[in-house]
Design a protein around this motif. Structure first.
Motif, mmCIF file in Angstrom:
data_model
loop_
_atom_site.group_PDB
_atom_site.id
_atom_site.type_symbol
_atom_site.label_atom_id
_atom_site.label_comp_id
_atom_site.label_asym_id
_atom_site.label_seq_id
_atom_site.Cartn_x
_atom_site.Cartn_y
_atom_site.Cartn_z
ATOM 1 N N LEU A 193 0.966 -1.151 0.019
ATOM 2 C CA LEU A 193 -0.109 0.029 0.030
ATOM 3 C C LEU A 193 0.850 1.180 0.014
ATOM 4 C CD1 LEU A 193 -2.804 -1.080 2.564
ATOM 5 C CD2 LEU A 193 -3.088 -0.844 0.299
ATOM 6 N N GLY A 194 1.914 1.274 0.675
ATOM 7 C CA GLY A 194 2.771 2.395 0.954
ATOM 8 C C GLY A 194 3.465 2.687 -0.490
ATOM 9 N N ILE A 195 3.966 1.676 -1.216
ATOM 10 C CA ILE A 195 4.505 1.754 -2.461
ATOM 11 C C ILE A 195 3.485 2.183 -3.653
ATOM 12 C CG2 ILE A 195 5.537 0.590 -4.598
ATOM 13 C CD1 ILE A 195 7.067 -1.399 -2.454
ATOM 14 N N GLY A 196 2.242 1.739 -3.367
ATOM 15 C CA GLY A 196 1.304 2.200 -4.463
ATOM 16 C C GLY A 196 1.008 3.847 -4.143
ATOM 17 N N ALA A 197 0.778 4.275 -2.900
ATOM 18 C CA ALA A 197 0.481 5.729 -2.598
ATOM 19 C C ALA A 197 1.543 6.446 -3.073
ATOM 20 C CB ALA A 197 0.258 5.678 -1.221
ATOM 21 N N SER A 198 2.891 5.970 -2.910
ATOM 22 C CA SER A 198 4.042 6.799 -3.039
ATOM 23 C C SER A 198 4.147 6.904 -4.537
ATOM 24 C CB SER A 198 5.286 5.876 -2.685
ATOM 25 O OG SER A 198 5.394 5.955 -1.306
ATOM 26 N N ALA A 199 3.517 5.821 -5.356
ATOM 27 C CA ALA A 199 3.839 6.069 -7.013
ATOM 28 C C ALA A 199 2.672 7.098 -7.389
ATOM 29 C CB ALA A 199 3.427 4.549 -7.607
ATOM 30 N N LEU A 200 1.398 6.943 -6.739
ATOM 31 C CA LEU A 200 0.329 7.955 -7.036
ATOM 32 C C LEU A 200 0.882 9.096 -6.626
ATOM 33 C CD1 LEU A 200 -2.672 5.845 -5.916
ATOM 34 C CD2 LEU A 200 -2.201 5.958 -8.277
ATOM 35 N N LEU A 201 1.351 9.379 -5.656
ATOM 36 C CA LEU A 201 1.852 10.857 -5.117
ATOM 37 C C LEU A 201 2.797 11.304 -6.014
ATOM 38 C CD1 LEU A 201 1.654 13.109 -3.243
ATOM 39 C CD2 LEU A 201 3.480 11.782 -1.908
#
Length: 541
Positions: A188-196
């Motif tokens: 989830l953190g990697i996905g949120a970082s990618a979206l950010l």
């Protein structure tokens, strides 16, 4: 160094992504380590408390107390200890006397031998809970308590323990569950970082930080380096960008973020911004300045971003243009007079050549009287040469338009003026409007009359025409830039400029009489401090 250089060569958005992923991984590793430590301690304490509870129950059994007090090794005491061990699934249940000699032990060969761990705390009346110690049965989590007779004498101790493999198995199970949640959190953190990171790249339009810095420097250099005023507003008319030149030209403060509708700006500027249409070379008045305004709507990907206005100062150019018009009018008048006098001189020359001396003298006398009586519209009542030239030029213009321009008989300006530009701006604009109104009006003959009266250093002037008067719908907005009765574009600045020039000197221009059925409009102006000293250098009466 090579790895650091490779990281530096990555795009800023990817650097942000890697840093965010690194931070997430670091936090998860540290969190799992803390969770593991807490789980291990919790499990150790839990097994220790269970061992202590079992030890207390064994020590409270009266049969055990009697056997320990009698120091009966093995037998019933051994059977009881083995039964408790089997029933509670513990690693061992050991019972000793008050000197640490084993009375019951899982290994019968150890009965009668001293214990391998410290027994003095329970024998002294205390308890040991959750101690990780190594004995003859290996490393274990153990708890110890004392055995006390009904009379209160401590006769031995009971030690109960679990092998460390038992809490370790539970610990590994819980750690596996925590690791699963940690892995999910990492994803989830990697996905949120990618979206950010994607949003950051979209917000910056793919520009790198050094490119944004260069754009900022270029923006500041362009805004404050050009000689034009630049003013940008968003779709809600809030100021987003402005330079110092824009504030100087408009004569007001332009804070970023301010609502332009709440600022004291030119009505033409307000209208241009409200319409949202592109404006080219619009003339507007701001204070004492005449500005040339250009407006462009800004769009990006079919999105309305706002409007950008550029402001150029045309005050000096406008002043020179009006002075040039006055000089041109005066020159045209002098050229016409030159042709007239040339014809008269030719007539006089012909009379002399034909020998008609008496007729020549009479004709010359007639010309002299005509010149003396037609010295101009002002005569000796107006001493200022600039004002004289303006009135002569306007008289010639009036003749060309079929309008009679008269200077009132009670006019009196006995000295030169101190600000001819301001005076010519006020007088010229009032006369221009009056000549146009008289020419376009229905009354004939078309006339314009100007009265000039100096009172000390203050000059009062009034201009009245024979036109149809000021329409009722224009009387309230007459001095607003853009208000005009003329049909051709480019008008509506004269009265606004006249009033601005007068108010800049502490005076004013106003409508004395709007006119109507019986007369045309009357405009009045007061210009304090504009008349100099009298002919002898003293004060004016």
């Amino acid at each position: 160094m090579a790895e650091r250089g490779l990281f530096a060569r990555l795009r800023f958005s990817r650097q942000i992504l890697l840093l965010q992923v690194g931070v997430v991984v670091l936090l998860l590793v540290v969190g799992l380590a803390l969770v593991a430590a807490l789980l291990r301690n919790t499990l150790t304490d839990d097994y220790g408390q269970r061992a202590l509870a079992i030890a207390r129950s064994v020590a409270a059994d009266q049969a055990v107390v009697a056997d320990v007090a009698a120091k009966r090794a093995g037998g019933a005491l051994q059977s009881h200890a083995l039964a408790v061990r089997t029933r509670t699934d513990t690693s061992f249940v050991v019972i000793t006397d008050d000197r640490g000699i084993r009375l019951a032990h899982p290994d019968p060969t150890q009965i009668g031998q001293p214990v391998s761990t410290d027994y003095r705390v329970p024998i002294g009346g205390g308890e040991v809970a959750s101690a990780v110690e190594k004995g003859t049965l290996g490393l274990s989590v153990r708890s110890k308590t004392y055995v006390k007779t009904p009379g209160g004498r401590i006769v031995g101790e009971v030690s109960v323990g679990f092998e460390t493999d038992d809490p370790t198995a539970d610990f590994q199970h819980l750690l596996l569950v925590a690791g699963g949640f940690g892995g999910l959190a990492l994803l989830l953190g990697i996905g949120a970082s990618a979206l950010l990171t994607r949003r950051l790249r979209r917000q910056t339009h793919g520009l790198e930080p050094h490119e944004l810095t260069e754009l900022l420097y270029e923006r500041e250099a362009v805004l404050h380096g050009i000689g034009e005023g630049v003013l940008a507003v968003d779709g809600e008319n809030r100021i987003t960008v402005c330079n110092e030149e824009a504030g100087r030209l408009l004569g007001i403060a332009l804070p970023v973020g301010a609502d332009l509708s709440e600022l004291d700006i030119s009505p033409r500027l307000r209208t241009a911004l409200a319409d949202g249409a592109e404006v080219t070379n619009l003339l507007a008045v701001a204070g004492e300045r005449v500005l040339v305004v250009n407006s462009r709507a800004v769009r990006h990907d079919d999105r309305e971003l706002g409007t950008v206005l550029t402001l150029r100062d045309r005050t000096d150019f406008e002043t020179l243009t009006r002075e040039l018009d006055s000089v041109r009018s005066l020159t045209d008048g002098l050229r016409a007079q030159r042709h007239e006098y040339r014809n008269r001189l030719h007539t006089l020359s012909g009379l002399l050549q034909l020998g008609h001396r008496d007729e020549a003298v009479e004709y010359l006398q007639t010309l002299t009287d005509s010149v003396a009586s037609g010295a101009g519209p002002v005569g000796e009542t107006v001493a200022d040469p600039y004002l004289q030239a303006l009135l002569v030029a306007k008289t010639e213009q009036a003749v060309e338009k079929g309008v009679a321009l008269r200077v009132s008989d009670d006019s009196w300006v006995p000295a030169a003026t101190t600000d001819p530009i301001a005076l010519n701006t006020v007088t010229g604009n009032l006369l221009d409007n009056a000549l146009h109104a008289a020419r376009m009006g229905d009354r004939r003959p078309a006339t314009v009359e100007i009265a000039l009266l100096a009172q000390g250093s203050e000059l009062h002037l009034s201009v009245v025409d024979s036109g149809d008067g000021i329409p009722a719908e224009l009387r309230e907005t007459l001095f607003t830039e853009g208000a005009t009765t003329k049909l051709t574009p480019g008008h509506g600045l004269g009265l606004a400029l006249a009033r601005q020039a007068a108010r800049a000197r502490g005076g004013d221009v106003w409508l004395g009489d709007p006119g109507g059925e019986n007369s045309g409009a009357l405009f009045v102006a007061a210009l304090p401090g504009i008349v100099g000293g009298g002919p002898d250098g003293g004060e004016l009466p």
